[in-house]
Design a protein around this motif. Structure first.
Motif, PDB file in Angstrom:
ATOM      1  N   ILE A  14      12.844   2.634   1.901  1.00 59.97           N
ATOM      2  CA  ILE A  14      12.051   3.860   2.046  1.00 59.97           C
ATOM      3  C   ILE A  14      10.663   3.663   1.451  1.00 59.97           C
ATOM      4  O   ILE A  14       9.653   4.051   2.041  1.00 59.97           O
ATOM      5  CB  ILE A  14      12.786   5.065   1.418  1.00 59.97           C
ATOM      6  N   ARG A  15      10.589   3.031   0.265  1.00 60.14           N
ATOM      7  CA  ARG A  15       9.277   2.770  -0.356  1.00 60.14           C
ATOM      8  C   ARG A  15       8.433   1.847   0.507  1.00 60.14           C
ATOM      9  O   ARG A  15       7.229   2.054   0.676  1.00 60.14           O
ATOM     10  CB  ARG A  15       9.463   2.171  -1.747  1.00 60.14           C
ATOM     11  N   ALA A  16       9.058   0.817   1.090  1.00 59.44           N
ATOM     12  CA  ALA A  16       8.324  -0.120   1.944  1.00 59.44           C
ATOM     13  C   ALA A  16       7.786   0.597   3.188  1.00 59.44           C
ATOM     14  O   ALA A  16       6.641   0.380   3.586  1.00 59.44           O
ATOM     15  CB  ALA A  16       9.229  -1.281   2.347  1.00 59.44           C
ATOM     16  N   GLU A  17       8.603   1.441   3.789  1.00 57.94           N
ATOM     17  CA  GLU A  17       8.159   2.200   4.965  1.00 57.94           C
ATOM     18  C   GLU A  17       7.028   3.153   4.605  1.00 57.94           C
ATOM     19  O   GLU A  17       6.079   3.327   5.369  1.00 57.94           O
ATOM     20  CB  GLU A  17       9.324   2.981   5.579  1.00 57.94           C
ATOM     21  N   LYS A  18       7.108   3.768   3.433  1.00 56.00           N
ATOM     22  CA  LYS A  18       6.055   4.683   2.992  1.00 56.00           C
ATOM     23  C   LYS A  18       4.741   3.935   2.788  1.00 56.00           C
ATOM     24  O   LYS A  18       3.682   4.401   3.199  1.00 56.00           O
ATOM     25  CB  LYS A  18       6.465   5.388   1.706  1.00 56.00           C
ATOM     26  N   GLY A  23      -0.658   2.745   4.780  1.00 54.05           N
ATOM     27  CA  GLY A  23      -1.661   1.783   5.237  1.00 54.05           C
ATOM     28  C   GLY A  23      -2.142   2.097   6.641  1.00 54.05           C
ATOM     29  O   GLY A  23      -3.349   2.063   6.925  1.00 54.05           O
ATOM     30  N   GLU A  24      -1.216   2.409   7.532  1.00 55.57           N
ATOM     31  CA  GLU A  24      -1.577   2.761   8.906  1.00 55.57           C
ATOM     32  C   GLU A  24      -2.381   4.051   8.936  1.00 55.57           C
ATOM     33  O   GLU A  24      -3.356   4.171   9.674  1.00 55.57           O
ATOM     34  CB  GLU A  24      -0.323   2.881   9.763  1.00 55.57           C
ATOM     35  N   GLN A  25      -1.980   5.006   8.123  1.00 57.39           N
ATOM     36  CA  GLN A  25      -2.685   6.291   8.044  1.00 57.39           C
ATOM     37  C   GLN A  25      -4.128   6.061   7.585  1.00 57.39           C
ATOM     38  O   GLN A  25      -5.063   6.658   8.111  1.00 57.39           O
ATOM     39  CB  GLN A  25      -1.955   7.221   7.071  1.00 57.39           C
ATOM     40  N   SER A  26      -4.309   5.191   6.612  1.00 55.50           N
ATOM     41  CA  SER A  26      -5.637   4.881   6.091  1.00 55.50           C
ATOM     42  C   SER A  26      -6.508   4.241   7.169  1.00 55.50           C
ATOM     43  O   SER A  26      -7.684   4.588   7.331  1.00 55.50           O
ATOM     44  CB  SER A  26      -5.515   3.959   4.883  1.00 55.50           C
TER      45      SER A  26
END
Length: 79
Positions: A14-18, A23-26
């Motif tokens: 879950i942490r890795a996906e977040k 990163g993608e959001q940024s």
């Protein structure tokens, strides 16, 4: 003990996906900021004269060739 390890693994996933999502959001936000400076359309902020001075008359040919005059959609031109 196996359940505990599964829960730990789930938390790590879950942490890795977040992190990946953040990163993608940024990257999306940076792209949006460059395409819509100050929340406006780029052509309302940038001046054509600056691009013409940098790239010369060929820039106008690129604009003319790639623009869809009556279409209601955005065109992205990469220089």
């Amino acid at each position: 003990q196996a359940l505990k390890k599964l829960e730990t693994l789930e938390k790590k996933l879950i942490r890795a996906e977040k992190r990946k999502f953040d990163g993608e959001q940024s990257r999306i936000q940076k792209l949006k900021a460059s395409s819509f400076p100050g929340g406006n359309l780029q052509e309302r902020v940038e001046n054509l004269a600056g691009f013409y001075a940098r790239y010369g008359p060929a820039f106008l040919d690129i604009i003319r060739k790639d623009s869809l005059s009556l279409e209601q959609q955005f065109t992205v031109i990469t220089i």
